[in-house]
Scaffold this motif. Structure first.
Motif, PDB file in Angstrom:
ATOM      1  N   THR A 121       1.601   3.635   2.140  1.00  0.00           N
ATOM      2  CA  THR A 121       1.410   3.497   0.687  1.00  0.00           C
ATOM      3  C   THR A 121       0.714   4.719   0.095  1.00  0.00           C
ATOM      4  N   HIS A 163       8.820   8.605   2.109  1.00  0.00           N
ATOM      5  CA  HIS A 163       9.626   7.993   1.053  1.00  0.00           C
ATOM      6  C   HIS A 163       8.671   7.340   0.053  1.00  0.00           C
ATOM      7  N   HIS A 164       9.229   6.862  -1.065  1.00  0.00           N
ATOM      8  CA  HIS A 164       8.374   6.394  -2.152  1.00  0.00           C
ATOM      9  C   HIS A 164       8.813   5.023  -2.657  1.00  0.00           C
ATOM     10  N   THR A 165       9.427   4.240  -1.788  1.00  0.00           N
ATOM     11  CA  THR A 165       9.890   2.914  -2.165  1.00  0.00           C
ATOM     12  C   THR A 165       8.709   1.967  -2.353  1.00  0.00           C
ATOM     13  N   SER A 166       8.950   0.870  -3.049  1.00  0.00           N
ATOM     14  CA  SER A 166       7.874  -0.064  -3.396  1.00  0.00           C
ATOM     15  C   SER A 166       7.434  -0.881  -2.185  1.00  0.00           C
ATOM     16  N   ASN A 209       3.326   5.993  -3.126  1.00  0.00           N
ATOM     17  CA  ASN A 209       4.281   5.144  -3.846  1.00  0.00           C
ATOM     18  C   ASN A 209       3.610   4.359  -4.967  1.00  0.00           C
ATOM     19  N   GLY A 261       8.268   3.575   5.333  1.00  0.00           N
ATOM     20  CA  GLY A 261       7.888   4.240   4.091  1.00  0.00           C
ATOM     21  C   GLY A 261       7.410   5.662   4.232  1.00  0.00           C
ATOM     22  N   PRO A 291       6.689   3.642  -7.561  1.00  0.00           N
ATOM     23  CA  PRO A 291       7.766   3.657  -6.566  1.00  0.00           C
ATOM     24  C   PRO A 291       9.133   3.982  -7.154  1.00  0.00           C
ATOM     25  N   GLY A 326      -0.675   5.470  -3.855  1.00  0.00           N
ATOM     26  CA  GLY A 326      -0.422   4.043  -3.862  1.00  0.00           C
ATOM     27  C   GLY A 326      -1.674   3.250  -3.534  1.00  0.00           C
TER      28      GLY A 326
END
Length: 359
Positions: free
Chosen positions: A259, A227-230, A262, A224, A265, A298
């Motif tokens: 986190t 990046h900003h994925t869940s 995100n 992660g 996300p 996040g």
């Protein structure tokens, strides 16, 4: 009581114990007693990254917003090729994070800048440049010494990319292997190889990268970063990689999930649809709590990775996967800096702190 009776009772007790063991629920791979990140985390209160001074000098609501970053452990990035600055900055960071407590965990990422950066993939590294890389890693290792540390190590730019073919992929990966092995010999250091996110590499490619980059020497890998994925997508991705690593002869690997940025996300592909000329770093900080496909803080960093199903929109299976393969949520990203990695940007920090769905 006869000898035969004693033997009979011992046999019955032994069988009962074996049955109890066999029928007991499986212990998650990351039980608290075996998680090297469990325990106290240090908090950096120096001036180097400027978040803590901003918190100290703020007042009222702004102080409370700055606290959402300044009073949470987050990993500093060390990438300066200057050996003197590496020693000075890393040493100062350790001192002002542990505050005299040798058991306080210090977190940071080591990203030695490859020669000529991304545009120089087509230029093979010279013997002098390779030697300089190893010297840089050796210097970082000596500076860390007996420090209780979590290190995220980046093998990036060892792969081909849209910016060009990497002519000496094997050379660069051998240097990352050297770094992974050297840092993992430190007595209180836990190393994770950075492997991107599910919207970047497919799990088979990520697995091969980790094997080639020396995952055999490390605790596992980090998912992660930048990046900003869940969290749900990240833990599914991490689980697939852990399974593939086990089948490749490297069982028992674990992950940490970034986190930091995100809270809302989205994937690289989704951001490309939102912007006419897509640039991943063009995605802005969320302006409101309802906006989507934007960057905000996040879930806060912690080793208590389960029990957040509703807040993170997880399934029961994903929650179980977190317990099995993830050591911690960590803050490796830096949305409070310009474009996520430039200079300290207090307005970005305040905006991300205002719009985060987490306290």
């Amino acid at each position: 009581m006869t000898g035969r009776t004693v033997i009979h009772r011992l046999l019955v007790a032994s069988v009962a114990a074996l049955l109890a063991f066999a029928l007991a629920p499986a212990v998650p791979a990351r039980a608290a007693s075996t998680n090297p990140l469990a325990g106290r985390w240090g908090l950096y209160t120096g001036t180097w990254d400027r978040t803590y001074p901003a918190y100290r000098h703020a007042r009222g609501r702004q102080k409370r917003l700055f606290a959402k970053v300044a009073l949470r452990p987050h990993a500093a990035w060390f990438a300066n090729p200057d050996l003197g600055k590496l020693v000075d900055h890393l040493g100062e960071y350790i001192r002002n994070t542990q505050h005299g407590d040798p058991n306080a965990l210090v977190q940071f990422a080591l990203f030695h800048q490859w020669p000529h950066r991304e545009a120089g993939r087509h230029i093979p590294m010279t013997q002098q440049e390779q030697s300089a890389y190893r010297t840089w890693i050796d210097t970082a290792a000596r500076t860390i010494g007996n420090t209780r540390a979590m290190v995220i190590l980046e093998p990036d730019l060892a792969l081909d990319a849209p910016s060009g073919h990497t002519v000496d992929r094997g050379v660069r990966l051998s240097l990352v292997r050297y770094a992974a092995q050297r840092l993992s010999t430190l007595p209180r250091t836990t190393v994770y190889l950075e492997v991107g996110a599910p919207d970047w590499l497919k799990a088979p490619t990520a697995t091969r990268l980790l094997v080639d980059a020396g995952v055999r020497y490390t605790r596992g890998f980090a998912v992660g970063g930048t990046h900003h994925t869940s969290v749900g997508a990240d833990v599914d991705y991490a689980t697939r990689i852990v399974s593939r690593l086990a089948r490749s002869g490297y069982p028992g690997k674990h992950a940490v999930l970034d986190t930091a940025d995100n809270g809302r996300p989205f994937t690289y592909q989704q951001s490309a649809r939102k912007y006419p000329r897509p640039r991943f770093h063009a995605v802005g900080i969320c302006r409101t709590k309802r906006e989507r496909r934007c960057i905000t803080l996040g879930i806060p960093p912690t080793t208590h990775v389960t029990g957040h199903r509703r807040a993170l929109h997880l399934t029961r299976r994903q929650d179980a996967r977190l317990a099995a393969v993830v050591d911690a949520f960590v803050w490796m990203g830096r949305p409070w800096r310009a474009n996520g990695g430039g200079t300290f940007a207090p307005k970005r920090l305040l905006q991300a702190a205002r719009t985060t769905p987490f306290r």
